[in-house]
Design a protein around this motif. Structure first.
Motif, mmCIF file in Angstrom:
data_model
loop_
_atom_site.group_PDB
_atom_site.id
_atom_site.type_symbol
_atom_site.label_atom_id
_atom_site.label_comp_id
_atom_site.label_asym_id
_atom_site.label_seq_id
_atom_site.Cartn_x
_atom_site.Cartn_y
_atom_site.Cartn_z
ATOM 1 N N LEU A 244 -0.408 3.901 -4.608
ATOM 2 C CA LEU A 244 -0.471 2.449 -6.097
ATOM 3 C C LEU A 244 -2.449 3.160 -5.664
ATOM 4 O O LEU A 244 -3.564 3.386 -5.457
ATOM 5 C CB LEU A 244 -0.880 0.909 -4.520
ATOM 6 N N TYR A 258 3.108 5.509 -0.264
ATOM 7 C CA TYR A 258 4.207 4.058 0.635
ATOM 8 C C TYR A 258 3.643 4.818 2.160
ATOM 9 O O TYR A 258 3.900 3.255 2.544
ATOM 10 C CB TYR A 258 5.692 4.676 0.197
ATOM 11 N N LEU A 261 1.221 2.881 3.286
ATOM 12 C CA LEU A 261 1.061 1.437 3.172
ATOM 13 C C LEU A 261 2.152 0.999 4.399
ATOM 14 O O LEU A 261 2.117 -0.124 4.739
ATOM 15 C CB LEU A 261 1.166 0.903 1.826
ATOM 16 N N GLY A 292 5.006 -7.595 3.893
ATOM 17 C CA GLY A 292 4.474 -6.735 3.201
ATOM 18 C C GLY A 292 2.876 -6.714 4.188
ATOM 19 O O GLY A 292 2.621 -7.604 4.868
ATOM 20 N N VAL A 295 -2.991 -8.813 0.010
ATOM 21 C CA VAL A 295 -3.520 -8.307 -0.843
ATOM 22 C C VAL A 295 -5.163 -8.325 -0.196
ATOM 23 O O VAL A 295 -6.501 -7.360 -0.600
ATOM 24 C CB VAL A 295 -2.928 -8.732 -2.549
ATOM 25 N N SER A 313 -2.361 -6.787 -12.035
ATOM 26 C CA SER A 313 -0.767 -5.649 -11.374
ATOM 27 C C SER A 313 -0.398 -5.061 -12.380
ATOM 28 O O SER A 313 0.254 -5.886 -13.510
ATOM 29 C CB SER A 313 -0.928 -6.689 -10.596
ATOM 30 N N LEU A 336 1.328 -7.199 -1.415
ATOM 31 C CA LEU A 336 2.741 -6.304 -1.635
ATOM 32 C C LEU A 336 3.815 -6.537 -0.940
ATOM 33 O O LEU A 336 3.775 -5.526 0.082
ATOM 34 C CB LEU A 336 1.900 -5.120 -1.520
ATOM 35 N N VAL A 353 7.521 -1.272 -3.827
ATOM 36 C CA VAL A 353 6.440 -1.761 -3.708
ATOM 37 C C VAL A 353 6.085 -3.491 -4.563
ATOM 38 O O VAL A 353 7.146 -3.011 -6.051
ATOM 39 C CB VAL A 353 5.429 -1.570 -2.956
ATOM 40 N N ARG A 354 6.171 -4.502 -4.331
ATOM 41 C CA ARG A 354 5.957 -5.470 -5.679
ATOM 42 C C ARG A 354 4.823 -6.205 -5.073
ATOM 43 O O ARG A 354 4.947 -7.030 -3.771
ATOM 44 C CB ARG A 354 7.454 -6.630 -5.943
ATOM 45 N N MET A 355 4.567 -7.353 -5.901
ATOM 46 C CA MET A 355 3.369 -7.776 -5.543
ATOM 47 C C MET A 355 4.235 -9.464 -5.703
ATOM 48 O O MET A 355 5.768 -10.056 -6.264
ATOM 49 C CB MET A 355 3.256 -8.880 -6.798
ATOM 50 N N LEU A 370 5.440 -2.109 -8.675
ATOM 51 C CA LEU A 370 4.008 -1.702 -8.817
ATOM 52 C C LEU A 370 3.158 -0.674 -8.256
ATOM 53 O O LEU A 370 3.952 0.629 -7.734
ATOM 54 C CB LEU A 370 3.384 -2.895 -7.419
ATOM 55 N N LEU A 373 -3.196 -1.836 -8.759
ATOM 56 C CA LEU A 373 -4.409 -2.645 -9.309
ATOM 57 C C LEU A 373 -5.870 -2.635 -10.101
ATOM 58 O O LEU A 373 -6.451 -1.642 -9.146
ATOM 59 C CB LEU A 373 -4.323 -3.345 -7.510
#
Length: 506
Positions: A244, A258, A261, A292, A295, A313, A336, A353-355, A370, A373
Motif C-alpha cells: 500500500l 502485507y 500491515l 483491519g 485508516v 483509494s 483497511l 486488503v479493502r476499504m 486496495l 491512498l
C-alpha cells in the motif's frame, strides 16, 4: 473438401467458427499473461469504463449482480454477429475476412494495452487468437466449389471442421478460464493466519437476530454478501506482492507491505455496507464482522497537508473512490480490512486488503483490492463514478425494508409477524413504524444492535384479516430525521422512498 464458399450461410458459419477459435486460443494464452489480458475481458473493461452511468444503472436494475456476466455474453453476441458478416463477405473476396480479423486484433490489442498497469505483453492473447482465426478462415474457405455448387462430401467436411473447431474452442476457452481462476491466490489466502484483534468487536446482544424465516440474518454470510464492482475478472493479488502506497499531499509518504500491515494494531467491528445502486427495498446491502487497521492511524503517520480534503483509494485494476479526509479522521471505525466474518477476505471481496468505511455508500469508500491512498482535493480530482455524474459526497440515507411476509405472498389469516431491517449507518435507527393499508402508523419493536454502524432488525405482531393489504415501513434515525416518502432513483446519491408490499391474506 469445401472451398471458397459462395453460400453466405456457410460463410457466416466460417466467420463464427474463426471468432470462436480466436477467443478460445486467446483465453489459453491469457493463462500465462493474466486473465485481464484476454480480449473479451479487456474490451469489456473498456466498455464498462466508457458507458454512461444511466446504462450501468440499467444493467444493475435488469441483471442485478449478474451485470458483468450479461456484458460478457452481450460482447460475445456482438462479436459473433460481426464475425458472421465478415465470413459472409469473405465468400466474395477472402481479403474481407482477413480485414475483419485485423479489426478484431486492433480492437483487442488496443483495449488490452489501455488497461491500468497493463504489462507490455498484454497484446499477446489477442495477437495469437487473431492468427488462429485467420488460419481457420483459410482452412474453411480455401478450395472453390464446382460450378454446380458444393458437393455432399464438401458440405460434410465443412460442417465437421466447423463443429469440431467450435466444440474445441468452447472446451479450451472455458477450461482456460477455469484454470486461470484455479491457479490464482486461493492457496495463499488459505495460508493467511488472521491475527487476533487487539480491539475486538463487542459481543452481539442476545436479541440482535430474530431468526425468522425470510428475514435477513443480522450477520450476512460471506457467500451471500452482495457483489457490485467494475472488475470483469476478479484480481488475483498475492499477499507477498501486495503493498500500500500512501502519497500525494502528505508530509511523509508511506509504503506498507502485507506482513507489516498484519503486525499493526487491529480493530474488529460489525459494519453494514450498502451499494448506492440499491433500490428501495433492494438487497444490495449486507452486514459483516470486519477486521483491519484504522485508516485514521495511517493518515496520522502520513500527516496530510492543508487542503488535502479528499483521500483517493485506488484498486490494483485502476478503480478509484474519493472519500472526505475529515470522515476518515473522525471517530468512526474506517479501516483497511483484512478479514471478513473471522476469515481472510474472500478474493471476490477484495483479498488481500479493502476499504471499509461506516456511513458512506460503497462507490465513495469501499475500494477492493486496495493498492494506493492518495491525498488530494475534491477540486483537483474526480474519482471513477464522480466522472460519470454521481455525487462526490454520499452519506448513506435512512432506509428500511420489509422482508417478511414476502411481496405478493398469501399468508393465512390470524397472528402474523411483519419484520425486516432498517439502517442509517453511523447515525443509528431509533424508530421503525409500519402502516397497514391507510391506517395509523404502528411502532415496531426494535431488536438490539452492537453499534450505530449496523442495520437493525425490527418486527411487529399483527392480526391479519382476510383480503388484500398493503404494508408500508419507514424508519427514523437517532438524529430525529424520518425517512422521506419522496421517491427518487439511486442516481446520483442514493434512492429514497418508503418500501411497500402487497399481500393477499387467505
Amino acid at each position: 473438401m469445401l472451398g471458397g464458399v459462395r453460400s453466405r450461410t456457410y460463410g457466416a458459419i466460417a466467420g463464427i467458427t474463426a471468432a470462436a477459435a480466436a477467443i478460445g486460443v486467446a483465453e489459453a494464452v491469457a493463462i500465462l499473461t493474466g486473465a485481464a489480458t484476454a480480449p473479451l475481458v479487456a474490451v469489456g473493461g473498456v466498455v464498462v469504463d466508457a458507458v454512461p452511468a444511466g446504462v450501468k444503472n440499467f444493467a444493475v436494475d435488469v441483471f442485478y449482480t449478474y451485470d458483468k456476466l450479461a456484458l460478457l455474453v452481450g460482447t460475445l453476441l456482438l462479436l459473433a454477429a460481426f464475425a458472421a458478416v465478415t465470413g459472409a463477405l469473405a465468400t466474395k473476396r477472402r481479403l474481407y475476412g482477413y480485414a475483419g480479423v485485423g479489426i478484431f486484433a486492433a480492437v483487442g490489442i488496443a483495449a488490452a494495452l489501455s488497461r491500468h498497469n497493463a504489462p507490455w505483453y498484454a497484446f499477446l492473447p489477442t495477437l495469437v487468437g487473431a492468427m488462429a482465426a485467420a488460419g481457420v478462415l483459410y482452412l474453411t474457405l480455401r478450395p472453390q466449389p464446382a460450378e454446380s455448387g458444393y458437393t455432399y462430401e464438401q458440405r460434410r467436411w465443412f460442417l465437421r471442421v466447423a463443429g469440431g473447431t467450435l466444440a474445441g474452442a468452447a472446451v479450451v476457452g472455458f477450461a482456460s478460464r477455469w484454470w486461470a481462476t484455479r491457479r490464482g491466490v486461493q492457496a495463499e489466502r488459505a495460508a493467511v493466519q488472521v491475527p487476533a484483534a487487539g480491539d475486538s468487536a463487542s459481543a452481539l446482544p442476545p436479541q440482535a437476530d430474530a431468526q425468522l424465516p425470510d428475514l435477513a440474518p443480522f450477520v450476512t454470510p460471506n457467500k451471500d454478501f452482495y457483489l457490485i464492482d467494475t472488475a470483469l475478472v476478479v484480481p488475483q493479488v498475492s499477499p507477498a506482492d501486495w503493498t500500500l502506497r500512501i502519497h500525494g499531499r502528505v508530509e511523509r509518504e508511506l509504503t506498507i507491505s502485507y506482513d507489516e500491515l498484519l503486525k499493526r494494531p487491529m480493530i474488529e467491528r460489525y459494519i453494514t455496507l450498502a451499494c448506492v445502486s440499491n433500490e428501495v427495498g433492494g438487497g444490495l446491502i449486507g452486514n459483516a464482522r470486519w477486521q483491519g487497521v484504522r485508516v485514521k492511524d495511517l493518515l496520522a503517520e502520513a500527516r496530510p497537508k492543508a487542503g488535502a480534503d479528499q483521500v483517493v483509494s485506488r484498486s490494483v485494476d485502476g478503480f478509484t473512490a474519493g472519500t472526505p479526509t475529515s470522515v476518515l479522521l473522525d471517530d468512526r471505525d474506517a479501516m483497511l480490512a483484512i478479514a471478513m466474518n473471522g476469515e481472510p477476505l474472500p478474493i471476490e471481496h477484495g483479498f488481500p486488503v479493502r476499504m471499509v468505511v461506516p456511513g458512506l455508500y460503497g462507490y465513495v469508500s469501499a475500494t477492493k483490492w486496495l493498492a494506493e491512498l492518495e491525498l488530494t482535493s475534491f477540486a483537483d480530482f474526480d474519482a471513477y463514478w464522480i466522472k460519470r455524474g454521481w455525487a462526490a459526497k454520499a452519506p448513506i440515507k435512512t432506509q428500511s425494508r420489509i422482508d417478511t411476509p414476502r411481496d405478493g405472498g398469501e399468508p393465512k389469516a390470524g397472528p402474523l409477524v411483519i419484520a425486516g431491517v432498517a439502517w442509517a449507518q453511523h447515525r443509528g435507527v431509533s424508530k421503525v413504524e409500519v402502516q397497514v393499508d391507510e391506517g395509523e402508523w404502528q411502532r415496531a419493536e426494535l431488536l438490539a444492535v452492537p453499534s450505530v454502524d449496523t442495520w437493525r432488525q425490527w418486527r411487529l405482531n399483527w392480526t391479519a384479516t382476510p383480503g388484500k393489504h398493503r404494508l408500508t415501513v419507514r424508519a427514523t434515525d437517532n438524529g430525529g430525521q424520518t425517512q422521506t416518502d419522496a421517491v427518487a432513483p439511486p442516481d446520483p446519491d442514493g434512492a429514497t422512498g418508503w418500501h411497500s408490499i402487497e399481500i393477499d391474506v387467505r
